[in-house]
Design an enzyme around this catalytic site. Sequence first.
Site, PDB file in Angstrom:
ATOM      1  N   ARG A   1      -1.070  -8.516  13.943  1.00  0.00           N
ATOM      2  CA  ARG A   1      -1.596  -7.563  12.951  1.00  0.00           C
ATOM      3  C   ARG A   1      -2.386  -8.300  11.869  1.00  0.00           C
ATOM      4  O   ARG A   1      -3.414  -7.820  11.411  1.00  0.00           O
ATOM      5  CB  ARG A   1      -0.448  -6.753  12.330  1.00  0.00           C
ATOM      6  CG  ARG A   1       0.096  -5.724  13.306  1.00  0.00           C
ATOM      7  CD  ARG A   1       1.455  -5.221  12.872  1.00  0.00           C
ATOM      8  NE  ARG A   1       1.402  -4.509  11.614  1.00  0.00           N
ATOM      9  CZ  ARG A   1       2.411  -4.458  10.751  1.00  0.00           C
ATOM     10  NH1 ARG A   1       3.535  -5.084  11.001  1.00  0.00           N
ATOM     11  NH2 ARG A   1       2.292  -3.769   9.646  1.00  0.00           N
TER      12      ARG A   1
ATOM     13  N   ARG B   1      -9.918   0.795   8.606  1.00  0.00           N
ATOM     14  CA  ARG B   1      -9.569  -0.575   8.967  1.00  0.00           C
ATOM     15  C   ARG B   1     -10.694  -1.281   9.702  1.00  0.00           C
ATOM     16  O   ARG B   1     -10.538  -2.430  10.089  1.00  0.00           O
ATOM     17  CB  ARG B   1      -8.346  -0.561   9.869  1.00  0.00           C
ATOM     18  CG  ARG B   1      -7.019  -0.894   9.160  1.00  0.00           C
ATOM     19  CD  ARG B   1      -5.942  -0.688  10.190  1.00  0.00           C
ATOM     20  NE  ARG B   1      -4.723  -1.385   9.970  1.00  0.00           N
ATOM     21  CZ  ARG B   1      -3.619  -0.816   9.479  1.00  0.00           C
ATOM     22  NH1 ARG B   1      -3.642   0.428   9.054  1.00  0.00           N
ATOM     23  NH2 ARG B   1      -2.497  -1.500   9.405  1.00  0.00           N
TER      24      ARG B   1
ATOM     25  N   ARG C   1      11.274  -6.204   5.052  1.00  0.00           N
ATOM     26  CA  ARG C   1      11.095  -4.832   5.522  1.00  0.00           C
ATOM     27  C   ARG C   1      11.657  -4.663   6.924  1.00  0.00           C
ATOM     28  O   ARG C   1      12.243  -3.632   7.247  1.00  0.00           O
ATOM     29  CB  ARG C   1       9.590  -4.476   5.506  1.00  0.00           C
ATOM     30  CG  ARG C   1       9.295  -3.056   5.930  1.00  0.00           C
ATOM     31  CD  ARG C   1       7.881  -2.664   5.616  1.00  0.00           C
ATOM     32  NE  ARG C   1       6.939  -3.143   6.601  1.00  0.00           N
ATOM     33  CZ  ARG C   1       5.622  -3.010   6.496  1.00  0.00           C
ATOM     34  NH1 ARG C   1       5.096  -2.437   5.441  1.00  0.00           N
ATOM     35  NH2 ARG C   1       4.825  -3.455   7.437  1.00  0.00           N
TER      36      ARG C   1
ATOM     37  N   ARG D   1      10.975  -1.963  12.257  1.00  0.00           N
ATOM     38  CA  ARG D   1       9.695  -1.669  12.920  1.00  0.00           C
ATOM     39  C   ARG D   1       9.402  -2.752  13.941  1.00  0.00           C
ATOM     40  O   ARG D   1       9.388  -3.926  13.602  1.00  0.00           O
ATOM     41  CB  ARG D   1       8.574  -1.658  11.862  1.00  0.00           C
ATOM     42  CG  ARG D   1       8.317  -0.302  11.281  1.00  0.00           C
ATOM     43  CD  ARG D   1       7.260  -0.339  10.212  1.00  0.00           C
ATOM     44  NE  ARG D   1       5.956  -0.792  10.665  1.00  0.00           N
ATOM     45  CZ  ARG D   1       4.850  -0.674   9.936  1.00  0.00           C
ATOM     46  NH1 ARG D   1       4.900  -0.107   8.753  1.00  0.00           N
ATOM     47  NH2 ARG D   1       3.707  -1.112  10.384  1.00  0.00           N
TER      48      ARG D   1
ATOM     49  N   LYS E   1       0.829  -1.210   0.000  1.00  0.00           N
ATOM     50  CA  LYS E   1       0.000   0.000   0.000  1.00  0.00           C
ATOM     51  C   LYS E   1       0.864   1.261   0.000  1.00  0.00           C
ATOM     52  O   LYS E   1       0.607   2.192  -0.747  1.00  0.00           O
ATOM     53  CB  LYS E   1      -0.923   0.027   1.233  1.00  0.00           C
ATOM     54  CG  LYS E   1      -1.863  -1.156   1.338  1.00  0.00           C
ATOM     55  CD  LYS E   1      -2.837  -1.012   2.509  1.00  0.00           C
ATOM     56  CE  LYS E   1      -2.230  -1.002   3.893  1.00  0.00           C
ATOM     57  NZ  LYS E   1      -1.633  -2.282   4.311  1.00  0.00           N
TER      58      LYS E   1
END
Length: 189
Positions: free
Chosen positions: A145, A89, A128, A134, A14
């Site tokens: 998540r 969401r 990532r 992160r 995204k």
Amino acid sequence: MLNFVIFGPPGAGKGTQSEKLIDKYQLIHISTGDLFRAHISNQTTLGQKVSALIADGQLVPDEITIAMLEEEVDKNPSAKGFIFDGFPRTVPQAIALDEFLESKGSSIAGVIALDVDQDELTKRIAERQKLTNRVDDQADKLQKRIEEYFSKTIHVLPYYEEQQKLSKVNGIGNIDDIFAELCAVIDKY
Ligand code: AMP
């Protein structure tokens, strides 16, 4: 205003695709995840309130997220339109967004859902994690998540499908090919 939602599970691409879209269409990109991360790194009151939830991979309560989103839209009164990334969401967020835009004489034009299977998502997020570190990309938090996505966020799709606003795009493959498909959807509006 021409407003789009870019939709998909964590790691669907995204953010990457939003960056390319705002360049081409001069839309304002609003990523609620990016906004929360900025609040956390600036240690604002909001950041302090949400940091534990986000680190744990849980969704932030709707009322907090909706208020932050609306404030961000209001900072850009002359925008040609917005790309909403990571928002809505939940169904209550989708309803709130519709009502908010309607109060401005605007609406969501279309919702583009990036379709990526679970194996590919896990692979991408592991990559990532090496780059951004992160905390919520760590395996156990990521699992949370993904669970949040499949228990709460997925229900946003039928909400937009009923409004005939949903387009699904295969999110696996070359970034530029996926981008071309997204543009083909947007160019219909
Ligand atoms: P993202 O960068 O979009 O993956 O978002 C990172 C985290 O921010 C999510 O795992 C949630 O904890 C929080 N977050 C972002 N957007 C929302 C939203 N629309 N509703 C609730 N929580 C959100």
